[in-house]
Design a protein around this motif. Structure first.
Motif, PDB file in Angstrom:
ATOM      1  N   VAL A  12       0.230   3.549   2.934  1.00 20.08           N
ATOM      2  CA  VAL A  12      -0.024   4.289   1.703  1.00 20.08           C
ATOM      3  C   VAL A  12       0.999   5.421   1.599  1.00 20.08           C
ATOM      4  CG1 VAL A  12      -1.707   5.717   0.488  1.00 20.08           C
ATOM      5  CG2 VAL A  12      -2.473   3.730   1.795  1.00 20.08           C
ATOM      6  N   ASP A  39      -5.728   0.464   0.686  1.00 18.10           N
ATOM      7  CA  ASP A  39      -6.970   1.238   0.659  1.00 18.10           C
ATOM      8  C   ASP A  39      -7.891   0.906  -0.514  1.00 18.10           C
ATOM      9  OD1 ASP A  39      -5.599   2.444  -1.425  1.00 18.10           O
ATOM     10  OD2 ASP A  39      -5.538   4.429  -0.516  1.00 18.10           O
ATOM     11  N   THR A  40      -7.658  -0.237  -1.165  1.00 21.24           N
ATOM     12  CA  THR A  40      -8.508  -0.676  -2.272  1.00 21.24           C
ATOM     13  C   THR A  40      -8.892  -2.129  -2.033  1.00 21.24           C
ATOM     14  OG1 THR A  40      -7.204   0.752  -3.730  1.00 21.24           O
ATOM     15  CG2 THR A  40      -8.693  -0.811  -4.785  1.00 21.24           C
TER      16      THR A  40
END
Length: 177
Positions: A12, A39-40
């Motif tokens: 990220v 992170d999704t």
């Protein structure tokens, strides 16, 4: 017009994230959003892809191809072509490709992603793709020249999307299989 950036990097806030952000910065007049597969969850990303008019797919180059995270997204994306599929996540979507790599000689890595988007999903894909290497970055930020190059891809994606939306013939095209 909604333009979504999908970052397929396991890191990220890295170079791929900066490249996708640079393209989105050029999408003047469009509503933009950016999601990272690091992170999704995939279901959330697929819902956002389906709601978008255009998608910027970004990936670091691994083994002359795009990332496993992005590959997992595509393995879950439905095309609406089979009786078991209730959605067509990428139907009618235009797309742009951003690849980050260690050397300019790896530019062909984008071909597998572009081919998948155009041939399998029937997306209208902006040409040429954007390939960013070490000289395009100052740390994890785009240099001024690279930021302008990325923004020019964003402007072209908006123009392509408008052209596709204005053509019933182009929108009617679908994958053959």
């Amino acid at each position: 017009m909604k333009v979504l950036g999908v970052v397929g990097s396991p890191s990220v806030g890295g170079r791929t994230d900066a490249g996708v952000a640079g393209v989105l910065a050029g999408c003047e007049g469009a509503e933009t959003d950016r999601l990272s597969l690091a992170d999704t969850d995939i279901a959330t990303v697929l819902d956002a892809v389906e709601a978008a008019d255009a998608v910027v797919f970004g990936s670091p180059t691994y083994r002359a191809s795009f990332s496993a995270l992005l590959r997992s997204l595509f393995e879950s994306a439905e095309r609406g072509r089979y009786t078991t599929e209730t959605k067509a996540h990428l139907a009618g979507t235009t797309a742009a490709v951003v690849m980050t790599c260690n050397a300019a000689e790896h530019f062909l890595a984008q071909d597998s992603l572009r081919s998948l988007l155009a041939g399998f999903y029937g997306c209208q894909v902006l040409s040429p793709g954007l390939v960013l290497t070490h000289p395009h970055f100052d740390g994890t930020e785009l240099t001024a020249d690279a930021a302008e190059l990325a923004a020019s891809h964003g402007r072209a994606l908006v123009d392509l999307t408008r052209a596709v939306q204005g053509s019933a013939a182009i929108r009617a095209l679908q994958p053959q299989v």
